[in-house]
Design a protein around this motif. Sequence first.
Motif, PDB file in Angstrom:
ATOM      1  N   TRP A  61     -46.587  -9.321 -16.122  1.00  0.00           N
ATOM      2  CA  TRP A  61     -45.808  -8.166 -15.663  1.00  0.00           C
ATOM      3  C   TRP A  61     -46.776  -7.216 -14.979  1.00  0.00           C
ATOM      4  CZ3 TRP A  61     -40.899  -7.116 -14.886  1.00  0.00           C
ATOM      5  CH2 TRP A  61     -40.384  -5.819 -14.960  1.00  0.00           C
ATOM      6  N   VAL A  62     -46.628  -7.046 -13.678  1.00  0.00           N
ATOM      7  CA  VAL A  62     -47.563  -6.251 -12.878  1.00  0.00           C
ATOM      8  C   VAL A  62     -46.884  -4.942 -12.489  1.00  0.00           C
ATOM      9  CG1 VAL A  62     -49.006  -6.201 -10.816  1.00  0.00           C
ATOM     10  CG2 VAL A  62     -48.602  -8.369 -12.002  1.00  0.00           C
ATOM     11  N   ARG A  63     -47.556  -3.830 -12.803  1.00  0.00           N
ATOM     12  CA  ARG A  63     -47.019  -2.503 -12.495  1.00  0.00           C
ATOM     13  C   ARG A  63     -47.884  -1.858 -11.410  1.00  0.00           C
ATOM     14  NH1 ARG A  63     -43.793   1.625 -14.428  1.00  0.00           N
ATOM     15  NH2 ARG A  63     -42.929   0.278 -16.055  1.00  0.00           N
ATOM     16  N   PHE A  64     -47.251  -1.484 -10.304  1.00  0.00           N
ATOM     17  CA  PHE A  64     -47.957  -0.895  -9.159  1.00  0.00           C
ATOM     18  C   PHE A  64     -47.937   0.628  -9.233  1.00  0.00           C
ATOM     19  CE2 PHE A  64     -47.767  -5.113  -7.613  1.00  0.00           C
ATOM     20  CZ  PHE A  64     -48.719  -5.213  -6.609  1.00  0.00           C
ATOM     21  N   ASP A  65     -48.946   1.220  -8.608  1.00  0.00           N
ATOM     22  CA  ASP A  65     -49.035   2.677  -8.475  1.00  0.00           C
ATOM     23  C   ASP A  65     -48.909   3.017  -6.993  1.00  0.00           C
ATOM     24  OD1 ASP A  65     -49.506   5.360  -8.533  1.00  0.00           O
ATOM     25  OD2 ASP A  65     -51.605   5.210  -9.159  1.00  0.00           O
ATOM     26  N   PHE A  66     -47.660   3.234  -6.558  1.00  0.00           N
ATOM     27  CA  PHE A  66     -47.437   3.496  -5.139  1.00  0.00           C
ATOM     28  C   PHE A  66     -47.910   4.892  -4.721  1.00  0.00           C
ATOM     29  CE2 PHE A  66     -44.529  -0.036  -5.898  1.00  0.00           C
ATOM     30  CZ  PHE A  66     -44.848  -0.857  -4.823  1.00  0.00           C
ATOM     31  N   SER A  67     -48.269   5.723  -5.699  1.00  0.00           N
ATOM     32  CA  SER A  67     -48.816   7.043  -5.345  1.00  0.00           C
ATOM     33  C   SER A  67     -50.196   6.930  -4.715  1.00  0.00           C
ATOM     34  CB  SER A  67     -48.888   7.943  -6.583  1.00  0.00           C
ATOM     35  OG  SER A  67     -49.871   7.468  -7.485  1.00  0.00           O
ATOM     36  N   SER A  68     -50.819   5.754  -4.801  1.00  0.00           N
ATOM     37  CA  SER A  68     -52.128   5.566  -4.170  1.00  0.00           C
ATOM     38  C   SER A  68     -52.029   4.957  -2.771  1.00  0.00           C
ATOM     39  CB  SER A  68     -53.006   4.658  -5.052  1.00  0.00           C
ATOM     40  OG  SER A  68     -52.476   3.336  -5.113  1.00  0.00           O
ATOM     41  N   HIS A  69     -50.795   4.686  -2.306  1.00  0.00           N
ATOM     42  CA  HIS A  69     -50.628   4.088  -0.977  1.00  0.00           C
ATOM     43  C   HIS A  69     -50.801   5.161   0.105  1.00  0.00           C
ATOM     44  CE1 HIS A  69     -48.856   1.968   2.447  1.00  0.00           C
ATOM     45  NE2 HIS A  69     -49.077   0.852   1.768  1.00  0.00           N
ATOM     46  N   PRO A  70     -51.422   4.815   1.235  1.00  0.00           N
ATOM     47  CA  PRO A  70     -51.641   5.799   2.309  1.00  0.00           C
ATOM     48  C   PRO A  70     -50.355   6.444   2.826  1.00  0.00           C
ATOM     49  CG  PRO A  70     -52.934   3.824   2.712  1.00  0.00           C
ATOM     50  CD  PRO A  70     -52.055   3.511   1.548  1.00  0.00           C
ATOM     51  N   LEU A  71     -49.208   5.765   2.706  1.00  0.00           N
ATOM     52  CA  LEU A  71     -47.948   6.300   3.238  1.00  0.00           C
ATOM     53  C   LEU A  71     -47.079   6.941   2.155  1.00  0.00           C
ATOM     54  CD1 LEU A  71     -46.979   3.362   5.650  1.00  0.00           C
ATOM     55  CD2 LEU A  71     -48.016   5.562   6.251  1.00  0.00           C
ATOM     56  N   ARG A  72     -47.678   7.247   1.016  1.00  0.00           N
ATOM     57  CA  ARG A  72     -46.891   7.732  -0.131  1.00  0.00           C
ATOM     58  C   ARG A  72     -46.123   9.015   0.179  1.00  0.00           C
ATOM     59  NH1 ARG A  72     -52.162   8.614  -0.545  1.00  0.00           N
ATOM     60  NH2 ARG A  72     -52.979  10.692  -1.041  1.00  0.00           N
ATOM     61  N   LYS A  73     -46.645   9.851   1.095  1.00  0.00           N
ATOM     62  CA  LYS A  73     -45.977  11.121   1.401  1.00  0.00           C
ATOM     63  C   LYS A  73     -44.894  10.967   2.470  1.00  0.00           C
ATOM     64  CE  LYS A  73     -49.945  14.036   0.174  1.00  0.00           C
ATOM     65  NZ  LYS A  73     -50.912  15.064   0.676  1.00  0.00           N
ATOM     66  N   GLN A  74     -44.903   9.845   3.162  1.00  0.00           N
ATOM     67  CA  GLN A  74     -43.924   9.643   4.238  1.00  0.00           C
ATOM     68  C   GLN A  74     -42.827   8.652   3.885  1.00  0.00           C
ATOM     69  OE1 GLN A  74     -47.755   9.254   5.671  1.00  0.00           O
ATOM     70  NE2 GLN A  74     -47.097   9.447   7.820  1.00  0.00           N
ATOM     71  N   VAL A  75     -43.113   7.743   2.942  1.00  0.00           N
ATOM     72  CA  VAL A  75     -42.158   6.686   2.587  1.00  0.00           C
ATOM     73  C   VAL A  75     -41.934   6.708   1.074  1.00  0.00           C
ATOM     74  CG1 VAL A  75     -41.641   4.213   2.684  1.00  0.00           C
ATOM     75  CG2 VAL A  75     -43.034   5.282   4.497  1.00  0.00           C
ATOM     76  N   PRO A  76     -40.684   6.762   0.619  1.00  0.00           N
ATOM     77  CA  PRO A  76     -40.422   6.745  -0.826  1.00  0.00           C
ATOM     78  C   PRO A  76     -40.998   5.488  -1.476  1.00  0.00           C
ATOM     79  CG  PRO A  76     -38.434   7.305   0.396  1.00  0.00           C
ATOM     80  CD  PRO A  76     -39.447   6.874   1.412  1.00  0.00           C
ATOM     81  N   ALA A  77     -41.408   5.633  -2.737  1.00  0.00           N
ATOM     82  CA  ALA A  77     -42.030   4.517  -3.452  1.00  0.00           C
ATOM     83  C   ALA A  77     -41.098   3.307  -3.532  1.00  0.00           C
ATOM     84  CB  ALA A  77     -42.441   4.960  -4.846  1.00  0.00           C
ATOM     85  N   SER A  78     -39.804   3.548  -3.717  1.00  0.00           N
ATOM     86  CA  SER A  78     -38.867   2.428  -3.821  1.00  0.00           C
ATOM     87  C   SER A  78     -38.819   1.638  -2.519  1.00  0.00           C
ATOM     88  CB  SER A  78     -37.473   2.933  -4.191  1.00  0.00           C
ATOM     89  OG  SER A  78     -36.994   3.850  -3.221  1.00  0.00           O
ATOM     90  N   ARG A  79     -38.935   2.353  -1.398  1.00  0.00           N
ATOM     91  CA  ARG A  79     -38.909   1.671  -0.090  1.00  0.00           C
ATOM     92  C   ARG A  79     -40.225   0.918   0.150  1.00  0.00           C
ATOM     93  NH1 ARG A  79     -35.677   1.562   4.279  1.00  0.00           N
ATOM     94  NH2 ARG A  79     -36.600   1.429   6.361  1.00  0.00           N
ATOM     95  N   LEU A  80     -41.327   1.500  -0.271  1.00  0.00           N
ATOM     96  CA  LEU A  80     -42.609   0.787  -0.190  1.00  0.00           C
ATOM     97  C   LEU A  80     -42.557  -0.502  -1.016  1.00  0.00           C
ATOM     98  CD1 LEU A  80     -45.195   3.718  -0.518  1.00  0.00           C
ATOM     99  CD2 LEU A  80     -44.793   2.294   1.512  1.00  0.00           C
ATOM    100  N   SER A  81     -41.945  -0.414  -2.173  1.00  0.00           N
ATOM    101  CA  SER A  81     -41.839  -1.580  -3.048  1.00  0.00           C
ATOM    102  C   SER A  81     -41.041  -2.694  -2.382  1.00  0.00           C
ATOM    103  CB  SER A  81     -41.181  -1.173  -4.377  1.00  0.00           C
ATOM    104  OG  SER A  81     -40.948  -2.289  -5.200  1.00  0.00           O
ATOM    105  N   GLN A  82     -39.921  -2.323  -1.754  1.00  0.00           N
ATOM    106  CA  GLN A  82     -39.102  -3.327  -1.065  1.00  0.00           C
ATOM    107  C   GLN A  82     -39.872  -3.975   0.093  1.00  0.00           C
ATOM    108  OE1 GLN A  82     -35.735  -0.918   0.018  1.00  0.00           O
ATOM    109  NE2 GLN A  82     -34.628  -1.349  -1.872  1.00  0.00           N
ATOM    110  N   ALA A  83     -40.608  -3.148   0.815  1.00  0.00           N
ATOM    111  CA  ALA A  83     -41.387  -3.672   1.942  1.00  0.00           C
ATOM    112  C   ALA A  83     -42.499  -4.596   1.449  1.00  0.00           C
ATOM    113  CB  ALA A  83     -41.965  -2.512   2.754  1.00  0.00           C
ATOM    114  N   LEU A  84     -43.123  -4.250   0.341  1.00  0.00           N
ATOM    115  CA  LEU A  84     -44.180  -5.090  -0.227  1.00  0.00           C
ATOM    116  C   LEU A  84     -43.616  -6.451  -0.616  1.00  0.00           C
ATOM    117  CD1 LEU A  84     -46.995  -5.643  -1.387  1.00  0.00           C
ATOM    118  CD2 LEU A  84     -46.314  -4.382  -3.452  1.00  0.00           C
TER     119      LEU A  84
END
Length: 598
Positions: A482-505
């Motif tokens: 079970w892998v848990r990501f920290d999308f707050s460390s992504h360069p686009l965290r302020k422009q793209v919601p974490a849920s959308r980053l997750s879907q794109a990943l």
Amino acid sequence: MQDAYTLDPSSFSEPVDLSHHISRSTRARDASSVKKFYKYFSIPGIAQLAGGLPNDKYFPYDTLEAKVALPNRWKPTPNKPVDPPASSSSNPDELTSKSKDGPQASRLVVPHDANVADPLKMIDLKSALQYGQAQGYPALYYFIRQFTRNNLHPFVPYKEGPEVILTCGSTDGFSKTIQALSNEWSESHDPIDEKPGLLTEQYCYMNAVQTARPRGLNIVPVVIDDEGMVATGKGGLEDVLDNWDFSKGRRPHLMYTVTIGQNPTSGTLSVARRKEIYTLCVKYDIIIIEDDPYWYLQFPTSSPTTALAPKPAVSSGFPFLDSLIPSYLSVDYQGRVVRLDTFSKTVAPGCRLGWITAQPALVERILRITETSTQQPSGFVQSMIAELIMGPQSSDDPGRGGAADGSGWKVDGWVRWLEGLRGNYERRMNIMCDALDTGKFVVKSGRRTSLSAVAGEEDEWAVVKKDQIYDFVRPLGGMFVWVRFDFSSHPLRKQVPASRLSQALWVFWTQKPYLCLVAPGNIFSPTEEIRVNDSFNCFRLCFAACPAEEVGDISKRFADGAQAFWRIRSVEKIDELLDDDDGMGSVQSGMASLMGMC
């Protein structure tokens, strides 16, 4: 609570009466008027004119034959952690030295007629392919009952111990258990104070939820940690039950839990935690439905200590079984545990064969359901499994079992097979986790001007920064990481919601050169709140099905894909990924039916 590990068996009480939890329809069931005749069919010499059985000579199968593995095919791993740990093999499917040097398989034959009169020893097609008893094919039922009571769970602290009944796999067992122990509820015609509830882990196997929800049950998640369900504290079991809002229905009286290698999080519940939870279940009159398809897959190399599995009160007779964390049955002094076992992970999912272990009164009610529904599992499958393990039962029996000499594997051979399976899965787990460990951090480098530099002079120094992008806990058991990501460390965290980053990943991984299909956390979310607020951070990886020689490479592609995704700095690229896969949501939903069926 009584201490089930030191309690004197002579002081055991009868299991508590749980008949107030039996559903209306199940309470009304009588014994099948047809099935009650079956016990007379085996009387030697009796002229059978009562039942509507076809003539066994007209079955089109003369024998069933197969080439089967010997029980020692796969190399086990040690029952205790080794220090230093053994180096990981590049190919986790290791054969034993005997298997390398000699035959790896034997010929199995289920004959048409075993020439055996005793139904508990009869393994043949003329009996297996007839209508049978709802408990299961007598020979296999008897073996599983003895193995369960004497070896798997030799210490169950209530009088006379548990009973078993064969099922068409754990999903069938769960469905019948829910049917027996809950009334259907409909908002249109039933009062809210009758609405039943089912406690689950915060993330759980969704087939169980999808079985219970149409019956009108409240699905009530309980917070989990690295072990599994939490007993106390905010969101823990005690908190949920103490502060139950009765405007939502009855306080839940059923709990569904996977305690070893929990699906999907891989948590493994210690005996101490089980005792805490069981005490609360006694206090609040809750029945525990323990689904344990991964019980044999407990990994010593992941545990720094063997404290999770204390020395059993009664030995199973096998060091391997004694080394495993015991079932909830081992602390079940009131008979409120219904345990689901399956051959899906130890033989094959297509067997559709398993069994329920519970106090006799509950098994008797489930038996009544079985008599008029599935009747019993497939006779083909039951006879093949019985012949594999038990083998021919007399010198006149023309069958052949799974051992090299034509006898059956017997109990020791079956346990040896389980040890070998654990060894291969443990090696796979370590290879995957070693690869995931190397990709958890993104390394960023740059140059920064020294604060002490003289005005007008350049004095720069290199900066290296590590950002963690995901984390996981090395599983103590099961088939998943079970892998848990920290999308707050992504360069686009302020422009793209974490849920959308997750879907794109998720889409990014499916593209070249990564080509990885992983299970998104949302398909394991028992409630909409969990799905919306947290599940997008999580992904489940299964190390079981990958080709042995590719586990490491596939795991590295997953980590490399995550690293590459963290280098994306264009919102347009995220939009492009999601535009390329408009049906992603429906694809993820469709995956739910494939996620680790029991």
